[in-house]
Design a protein around this motif. Structure first.
Motif, short mmCIF file in Angstrom:
data_model
loop_
_atom_site.label_atom_id
_atom_site.label_comp_id
_atom_site.label_asym_id
_atom_site.label_seq_id
_atom_site.Cartn_x
_atom_site.Cartn_y
_atom_site.Cartn_z
N SER A 186 -7.81 -6.57 9.32
CA SER A 186 -8.00 -5.27 9.95
C SER A 186 -7.99 -5.42 11.46
CB SER A 186 -9.34 -4.69 9.48
OG SER A 186 -9.65 -3.54 10.22
N PRO A 191 -6.10 -9.80 -5.26
CA PRO A 191 -5.77 -9.59 -3.84
C PRO A 191 -5.48 -10.93 -3.18
CG PRO A 191 -7.79 -8.42 -4.43
CD PRO A 191 -7.44 -9.29 -5.60
N GLY A 227 -6.34 -12.75 -0.48
CA GLY A 227 -7.35 -12.76 0.58
C GLY A 227 -7.90 -11.37 0.84
N GLU A 228 -8.68 -11.28 1.90
CA GLU A 228 -9.21 -9.98 2.31
C GLU A 228 -8.20 -9.30 3.23
OE1 GLU A 228 -12.15 -8.28 1.49
OE2 GLU A 228 -11.86 -9.75 -0.11
N PRO A 229 -8.24 -7.97 3.34
CA PRO A 229 -7.33 -7.29 4.28
C PRO A 229 -7.59 -7.77 5.71
CG PRO A 229 -8.42 -5.70 2.86
CD PRO A 229 -9.09 -7.02 2.62
N ARG A 231 -5.89 -2.41 -3.88
CA ARG A 231 -6.68 -3.11 -4.90
C ARG A 231 -6.39 -2.56 -6.30
NH1 ARG A 231 -10.34 -6.57 -2.70
NH2 ARG A 231 -10.95 -6.18 -0.53
N GLU A 245 -6.69 0.64 1.41
CA GLU A 245 -7.14 -0.62 0.80
C GLU A 245 -7.45 -0.41 -0.69
OE1 GLU A 245 -10.46 -2.58 2.73
OE2 GLU A 245 -10.92 -3.72 0.89
#
Lengths: 327, 327
Positions: free
Chosen positions: A205, A199, A201-203, A189, A185
């Motif tokens: 997981s 980015p 969105g968020e990763p 970034r 990650e």
């Protein structure tokens, strides 16, 4: 047969001592004619070296250990060193039996190879006076470790996507409890920041599985997704990428035209079988194994080796899924 | 420390000779207190045995060799025998260097493990006086080989499909040049005959790849196919089954409702990732490795071992793709 003393014959065969070149050649010719082989066990008793290493691994599939073992063996065989393979799975009792066997065989050193960088093998190394290196597994404080540079490998993949003009690069990855996840990650970034991108969105997981990749495709591209969709997905491993691409095919989303996909592992049996073939980060584990082997030879020779973890470079293998290759 | 002679201590530790139980126990207690380890190299010199085996393999992926090595090691470690791993790929020069290394290390025997039953490893074994067994590779005349019983394994799969009521069972398999192909085809034909069924057409033969399985689905279920379609497909390996199932999903053909699918290899990373999970024939290679190891120990002990190839039973691992499992 060569008409020399045992001492002279030994010096001639071991390329030591000074003598007439003709004498040395005469002894070596006699040795060849007699099909003489030095007795490694007798030599080991005298030299206090067995010219063997133990490779202990809990990686049952061999996904990580096989290339490590190949690199290690390649570096060793030319130096007359052979490698014992001990498959201990995750069983502490089997680990102990194998460790005892390696000590009884008087190995010169041990290579401990795992399947994740943040877990030690189930071995009690206390009281062990052998050189040890740790490969793709956690090392104790003061220990010597070798692993791929996951963060730089991830950055390589994301920089490649950015360089191809992709702007909305999502990240779908494994469980947060694995050290590889925050490292990859961080690379995502960093490469985005260096390319002036945010980015996407968020990763996401989940599991390291095709099944999770399949479901992640629904989250990113399904009917309930907003109008903003990624134009690239950097996946934390090849299995996730495979599941994602299978789902995209069923949804009619084109790879690489609608979305570029990059994996991590370059597990060729997966990466070459996706439709289209998958661009992926290769952890160069064969080179990791080779470097670990050369280092343990230095330790056996009594050279000073700095403690700590060596992170070796990954490389990007470009196939059609990222839209950047001709093929 | 135990107040006995060296000879008595040796007998006590090796559980040989007659002596008072108290004496034996006193010596063993002293050995434990001193953390005494027998020197395997000295023992090897005396006994003319090194308690080591060499495992030479050209199977780079480790698909076949890893379970063989696991079974071999498991059987060996309890007997004090350790296994050298030599990855020779398909390179005769590397094979020679590794064979020399194994001779120099005075191994008691060699296990040669390949990736197809009809090819020998690129090794010149002439003049070699060591016990050798051949696993999942061709053996020379008079040699001793171990391989799975492919024909019986295939028959197991097809009999299972017939038992579930499938009547039109097709076969999609690998290149005819591989010995496994006619063996698996023979098992398909035999099980069909035993169930009173006719073969559904001739086997489709191509590559051992997902890509071929994907294309084979088009041949069996595509728009140009006649009205008669299979209700089951027995695939020659799991990769073919995977490609076939992916294509069926895109064509809207349901597995297992419209067609049951069975693979061969039980390569779990594939078999568990198909949608639904794939029923597959497991070649029980770990047991093959174990049996090969026990046999080579017999040979090292001078026991008479019949030449020839041992074909060991496969087993069927039932998952959802054949429609026969609850899960």
């Amino acid at each position: 047969m060569a008409g020399v003393s045992v001492a002279t014959a030994s010096k001639a065969l071991n390329e030591r001592g000074s003598m007439m070149p003709q004498t040395r050649e005469r002894v070596q010719a006699a040795a060849r004619a007699l099909n003489f082989r030095p007795n490694a066990m007798a030599r080991a008793l005298v030299s206090q070296r067995s010219f063997t290493l133990g490779l202990l691994t809990n990686d049952t599939y061999g996904r990580f250990t096989l290339p490590v073992a190949a690199g290690l063996s390649e570096a060793m065989v030319d130096r007359g060193v052979s490698v014992f393979l001990c498959a201990i799975e995750d069983d502490p009792e089997r680990a102990r039996v194998n460790l005892d066997a390696m000590q009884e065989k008087c190995v010169d050193g041990l290579v401990l190879a795992g399947k994740r960088v943040d877990r030690a093998l189930p071995l009690d190394l206390s009281g062990l006076s052998l050189p040890v290196v740790h490969v793709y597994s956690a090392r104790p404080p003061g220990g010597i470790g070798f692993e791929p540079d996951d963060e730089a490998g991830a950055a390589l993949a994301v920089a490649h996507l950015a360089g191809l003009g992709r702007r909305r690069i999502a990240h779908v990855t494994g469980p947060v409890g694995f050290a590889a996840v925050p490292m990859r990650e961080a690379g995502w970034r960093r490469a985005l920041a260096e390319a002036g991108l945010s980015p996407f969105g968020e990763p996401l997981s989940g599991e390291w599985s095709e099944d999770f990749g399949f479901r992640a495709a629904g989250l990113l591209f399904g009917p309930e997704t907003g109008p903003e969709r990624p134009d690239a997905v950097f996946c934390g491993n090849d299995q996730i990428a495979r599941g994602l691409m299978d789902a995209l095919a069923l949804m009619g989303v084109g790879v690489p035209d609608d979305v570029a996909v990059v994996g991590f592992d370059n597990w060729e049996i997966f990466a070459q079988a996706t439709r289209p073939a998958l661009t992926s980060v290769d952890m160069a584990l064969k080179e990791v194994g080779r470097q670990a082997g050369l280092t343990i030879l230095d330790m056996i020779d009594g050279k000073r080796v700095e403690p700590g973890t060596r992170r070796l470079p990954c490389r990007l293998v470009v196939r059609r899924s990222c839209g950047g290759a001709g093929g």
